[in-house]
Design a protein around this motif. Structure first.
Motif, mmCIF file in Angstrom:
data_model
loop_
_atom_site.group_PDB
_atom_site.id
_atom_site.type_symbol
_atom_site.label_atom_id
_atom_site.label_comp_id
_atom_site.label_asym_id
_atom_site.label_seq_id
_atom_site.Cartn_x
_atom_site.Cartn_y
_atom_site.Cartn_z
ATOM 1 N N ILE A 70 -2.693 -83.366 -11.479
ATOM 2 C CA ILE A 70 -2.799 -82.123 -10.720
ATOM 3 C C ILE A 70 -2.928 -80.958 -11.702
ATOM 4 C CG2 ILE A 70 -1.643 -80.623 -9.045
ATOM 5 C CD1 ILE A 70 0.016 -83.196 -8.292
ATOM 6 N N ILE A 78 -10.570 -73.949 -13.952
ATOM 7 C CA ILE A 78 -10.815 -73.794 -12.514
ATOM 8 C C ILE A 78 -10.966 -72.309 -12.216
ATOM 9 C CG2 ILE A 78 -9.919 -74.199 -10.191
ATOM 10 C CD1 ILE A 78 -8.296 -76.501 -11.359
ATOM 11 N N HIS A 82 -12.185 -70.706 -6.735
ATOM 12 C CA HIS A 82 -11.693 -71.948 -6.162
ATOM 13 C C HIS A 82 -10.179 -71.968 -6.033
ATOM 14 C CE1 HIS A 82 -15.762 -73.369 -7.303
ATOM 15 N NE2 HIS A 82 -15.603 -74.147 -6.258
ATOM 16 N N LYS A 83 -9.493 -71.189 -6.871
ATOM 17 C CA LYS A 83 -8.034 -71.156 -6.791
ATOM 18 C C LYS A 83 -7.537 -70.187 -5.730
ATOM 19 C CE LYS A 83 -6.925 -70.330 -11.135
ATOM 20 N NZ LYS A 83 -7.824 -70.742 -12.197
ATOM 21 N N THR A 161 -6.815 -93.604 -5.790
ATOM 22 C CA THR A 161 -7.538 -92.929 -4.709
ATOM 23 C C THR A 161 -6.889 -93.212 -3.356
ATOM 24 O OG1 THR A 161 -9.627 -93.070 -5.922
ATOM 25 C CG2 THR A 161 -9.765 -92.653 -3.552
ATOM 26 N N ILE A 204 -5.972 -81.346 -0.321
ATOM 27 C CA ILE A 204 -7.176 -81.538 -1.144
ATOM 28 C C ILE A 204 -7.284 -80.457 -2.207
ATOM 29 C CG2 ILE A 204 -9.700 -81.515 -1.090
ATOM 30 C CD1 ILE A 204 -9.457 -82.808 1.728
ATOM 31 N N TYR A 205 -7.047 -79.204 -1.813
ATOM 32 C CA TYR A 205 -7.100 -78.111 -2.791
ATOM 33 C C TYR A 205 -5.967 -78.215 -3.803
ATOM 34 C CZ TYR A 205 -11.018 -75.293 -1.259
ATOM 35 O OH TYR A 205 -12.289 -74.836 -1.010
ATOM 36 N N LYS A 207 -4.751 -80.944 -5.022
ATOM 37 C CA LYS A 207 -5.167 -81.955 -6.006
ATOM 38 C C LYS A 207 -6.280 -81.441 -6.892
ATOM 39 C CE LYS A 207 -5.485 -86.135 -7.805
ATOM 40 N NZ LYS A 207 -6.572 -85.888 -8.786
ATOM 41 N N LYS A 208 -7.221 -80.700 -6.337
ATOM 42 C CA LYS A 208 -8.393 -80.275 -7.105
ATOM 43 C C LYS A 208 -8.184 -78.973 -7.868
ATOM 44 C CE LYS A 208 -11.937 -82.569 -4.335
ATOM 45 N NZ LYS A 208 -13.203 -82.390 -3.559
ATOM 46 N N ALA A 209 -7.426 -78.034 -7.276
ATOM 47 C CA ALA A 209 -7.309 -76.702 -7.878
ATOM 48 C C ALA A 209 -5.865 -76.280 -8.138
ATOM 49 C CB ALA A 209 -8.005 -75.663 -6.994
#
Length: 238
Positions: A70, A78, A82-83, A161, A204-205, A207-209
């Motif tokens: 994370i 990032i 996106h954040k 995953t 989802i955000y 995990k990604k951002a």
């Protein structure tokens, strides 16, 4: 010792701790301000100081974010878009949708007093920021980090995953189930689906951002649903 210090700085964990401490400070400020005005309003919602201790439970997980895959709170790779920007806009969309459904369609009549989910402005800014922060700690930071760490460990991350999908589902279904309204089936279905989708997007955000992305998404929702609606009711209906 020097290697530990350099590793700590390189990991950017210190940035997580600084921001986390600032957020706890905002919650503390909300408690102090709420107690200073509690005699002026009926049904004012005020946190207990004990809530701040509960928030401290999230601090150890700030050291585990990178191990769980994370991003740190303010990861340089990032973009701010996106954040912050995109998550806030998504949250605002869900907030507008909720106001349209619950206020202007379901309950269009004026309120005679502020309902519990609305609080006087500007106190509402502090209270609902603290509320959003608390939810993100216990609905995202702690459970998602734990599940994703388990996914990294299990069979050396082969099924990571699948662990992520399980984490998204478990953390997304909890809040909608806790807040199902006593209304018609259609409204119950709307409440569940909108809540589930918003929480899933937050996972989802996250995990990604990173944590800030999920927090700002919720803050976008609270900005409309709790704060702007509260200003409207307080200034134009009461």
């Amino acid at each position: 010792m020097e290697e530990i210090k350099n590793g700590f700085k390189k990991s950017k964990t210190w940035e997580n701790i600084i921001l986390y401490t600032i957020f706890i400070g905002i919650a503390l400020l909300g408690i102090i301000y709420g107690n200073s005005i509690k005699n002026e309003y009926q049904s004012l919602r005020i946190w207990d100081y004990e809530n701040l201790l509960w928030l401290c439970l999230g601090i150890p997980f700030l050291f585990l974010l990178q191990k769980a895959g994370i991003p740190n709170f303010w990861a340089g790779n990032i973009s701010t878009e996106h954040k912050v920007v995109v998550p806030v806009m998504i949250g605002i969309f869900f907030g507008i949708l909720d106001v349209l459904v619950w206020k202007f369609i379901l309950h269009p009549e004026p309120y005679e007093e502020l309902p519990p989910f609305l609080q006087p402005f500007p106190y509402s800014l502090l209270l609902f920021f603290s509320g959003a922060f608390e939810i993100e700690v216990f609905y995202r930071l702690i459970p998602l980090t734990c599940i994703l760490l388990l996914g990294q460990w299990f069979v050396k991350g082969k099924y990571n995953t699948y662990f992520f999908y399980i984490a998204v589902f478990l953390t997304s279904v909890r809040e909608p189930l806790e807040q199902l309204p006593n209304e018609s089936f259609i409204l119950v279905l709307y409440s569940f689906l909108s809540g589930f989708i918003m929480n899933a997007l937050q996972a989802i955000y996250f995990k990604k951002a990173g944590f800030l992305a999920s927090l700002f998404l919720r803050l976008g929702h609270y900005l409309i649903w709790h704060i702007v609606l509260g200003i409207y009711v307080e200034w134009f209906e009461l």
